[in-house]
Design a protein around this motif. Structure first.
Motif, mmCIF file in Angstrom:
data_model
loop_
_atom_site.group_PDB
_atom_site.id
_atom_site.type_symbol
_atom_site.label_atom_id
_atom_site.label_comp_id
_atom_site.label_asym_id
_atom_site.label_seq_id
_atom_site.Cartn_x
_atom_site.Cartn_y
_atom_site.Cartn_z
ATOM 1 N N PRO A 34 -14.864 3.784 1.325
ATOM 2 C CA PRO A 34 -14.107 3.207 2.311
ATOM 3 C C PRO A 34 -13.398 4.003 3.504
ATOM 4 O O PRO A 34 -13.162 4.945 3.119
ATOM 5 C CB PRO A 34 -13.351 2.390 1.461
ATOM 6 C CG PRO A 34 -13.132 3.364 0.274
ATOM 7 C CD PRO A 34 -14.089 3.990 0.219
ATOM 8 N N ARG A 35 -13.200 3.229 4.448
ATOM 9 C CA ARG A 35 -12.427 3.863 5.646
ATOM 10 C C ARG A 35 -11.103 4.336 5.168
ATOM 11 O O ARG A 35 -10.456 3.575 4.218
ATOM 12 C CB ARG A 35 -12.180 2.848 6.618
ATOM 13 C CG ARG A 35 -14.088 2.775 7.573
ATOM 14 C CD ARG A 35 -13.449 2.619 8.864
ATOM 15 N NE ARG A 35 -14.785 2.639 9.846
ATOM 16 C CZ ARG A 35 -15.085 3.834 10.238
ATOM 17 N NH1 ARG A 35 -14.757 5.000 9.813
ATOM 18 N NH2 ARG A 35 -16.409 3.868 10.794
ATOM 19 N N ARG A 36 -10.425 5.144 5.739
ATOM 20 C CA ARG A 36 -9.063 5.393 5.275
ATOM 21 C C ARG A 36 -8.061 4.551 5.653
ATOM 22 O O ARG A 36 -8.033 3.761 6.809
ATOM 23 C CB ARG A 36 -8.632 6.666 6.049
ATOM 24 C CG ARG A 36 -7.482 7.333 5.998
ATOM 25 C CD ARG A 36 -7.073 8.519 6.688
ATOM 26 N NE ARG A 36 -5.758 8.264 7.341
ATOM 27 C CZ ARG A 36 -5.216 9.153 8.098
ATOM 28 N NH1 ARG A 36 -5.836 10.163 8.622
ATOM 29 N NH2 ARG A 36 -3.746 9.104 8.390
ATOM 30 N N VAL A 37 -7.190 4.218 4.558
ATOM 31 C CA VAL A 37 -6.154 3.312 4.693
ATOM 32 C C VAL A 37 -4.813 3.739 4.741
ATOM 33 O O VAL A 37 -4.562 4.828 4.218
ATOM 34 C CB VAL A 37 -6.319 1.934 3.767
ATOM 35 C CG1 VAL A 37 -7.607 1.101 3.852
ATOM 36 C CG2 VAL A 37 -6.312 2.538 2.529
ATOM 37 N N SER A 38 -3.774 3.300 5.270
ATOM 38 C CA SER A 38 -2.186 3.625 5.234
ATOM 39 C C SER A 38 -1.729 3.327 3.981
ATOM 40 O O SER A 38 -2.135 2.069 3.348
ATOM 41 C CB SER A 38 -1.353 3.121 6.161
ATOM 42 O OG SER A 38 -1.809 3.709 7.617
ATOM 43 N N VAL A 39 -0.842 4.164 3.544
ATOM 44 C CA VAL A 39 -0.305 4.105 2.215
ATOM 45 C C VAL A 39 1.124 4.151 2.074
ATOM 46 O O VAL A 39 1.349 5.288 2.983
ATOM 47 C CB VAL A 39 -0.945 4.791 1.007
ATOM 48 C CG1 VAL A 39 -2.225 4.063 0.563
ATOM 49 C CG2 VAL A 39 -1.148 6.107 1.132
ATOM 50 N N ASP A 40 1.976 3.698 1.473
ATOM 51 C CA ASP A 40 3.294 4.116 1.317
ATOM 52 C C ASP A 40 3.480 5.566 0.424
ATOM 53 O O ASP A 40 2.763 5.934 -0.258
ATOM 54 C CB ASP A 40 4.271 3.157 0.575
ATOM 55 C CG ASP A 40 4.187 1.838 1.353
ATOM 56 O OD1 ASP A 40 4.056 1.526 2.524
ATOM 57 O OD2 ASP A 40 4.415 0.812 0.475
ATOM 58 N N GLY A 41 4.285 6.244 0.972
ATOM 59 C CA GLY A 41 4.465 7.452 0.204
ATOM 60 C C GLY A 41 5.198 8.717 1.449
ATOM 61 O O GLY A 41 5.341 8.383 2.667
ATOM 62 N N ARG A 42 5.139 9.795 0.931
ATOM 63 C CA ARG A 42 5.673 10.843 1.728
ATOM 64 C C ARG A 42 4.947 12.071 1.324
ATOM 65 O O ARG A 42 4.589 12.375 0.267
ATOM 66 C CB ARG A 42 7.156 11.073 1.848
ATOM 67 C CG ARG A 42 7.597 11.538 0.308
ATOM 68 C CD ARG A 42 9.498 11.672 0.609
ATOM 69 N NE ARG A 42 9.836 12.478 -0.618
ATOM 70 C CZ ARG A 42 10.172 11.978 -1.790
ATOM 71 N NH1 ARG A 42 10.368 10.397 -1.792
ATOM 72 N NH2 ARG A 42 10.529 12.792 -2.681
#
Length: 181
Positions: free
Chosen positions: A141-149
């Motif tokens: 899958p294409r890259r997706v944004s995720v919460d975190g640091r």
């Protein structure tokens, strides 16, 4: 023939046996580390006179099952010299190791066997499989944004251990590692 604990005096015999059985040469620093770890592990051997004929180790661990920690005995380095094979020595060692693990509250045991059917006779079962897959880039899958640091690691093992334990506790059979692991 007698089952006894492997001691500092008989450890070199065990290391020679496992080096032969698993086809590796233990360097001096590995032998020194094994000597230091001996008190934390249970080494058992079948001795014919003063000669170690067969041996194994029980390594104390904890494993996660449904998010809870359970005491577990990891079986390692099960080996027998060729001239002593087919005399049921490993069977006797396995049965004794099960008795010891049970008396120590280790009602779960893990091992990575050479042949699964050999250990099934004594109660071990296959707990997982290793699967290799080959994916094409278009299958991912294409890259997706995720919460975190993203954070630099300063070498503090407590921080790393906290991340590992939180992750590991969510999966069955993950090892609850201590500082030395």
């Amino acid at each position: 023939m007698e089952i006894k604990r492997i001691t500092k005096e008989t450890l070199d015999q065990y290391l020679d046996l496992t080096s032969f059985a698993f086809q590796y040469e233990a360097p001096p620093e590995a032998r020194e580390r094994a000597s230091q770890e001996l008190s934390a592990r249970v080494g058992l051997g079948v001795f014919v006179g003063d000669q170690l004929a067969s041996g194994l180790q029980i390594i104390p661990f904890e494993t996660y099952i449904r998010g809870k920690r359970f005491s577990m005995g990891g079986l390692a380095g099960v080996a027998t010299w060729p001239e002593y094979r087919r005399q049921r020595m490993v069977e006797e060692l396995l049965l004794e190791s099960l008795r010891l693990m049970r008396s120590d509250g280790q009602l779960i045991s893990f091992l990575f066997p050479f042949k699964y059917s050999f250990y099934e006779r004594y109660g071990w079962e296959l707990a997982g499989d290793r699967v290799n897959c080959t994916l094409e880039v278009e299958d991912c899958p294409r890259r997706v944004s995720v919460d975190g640091r993203v954070q630099s690691w300063d070498g503090n093992l407590e921080v790393l251990d906290g991340i590992y334990q939180e992750y590991a506790s969510g999966f069955n059979s993950m090892i609850a590692r201590n500082g030395s692991w």
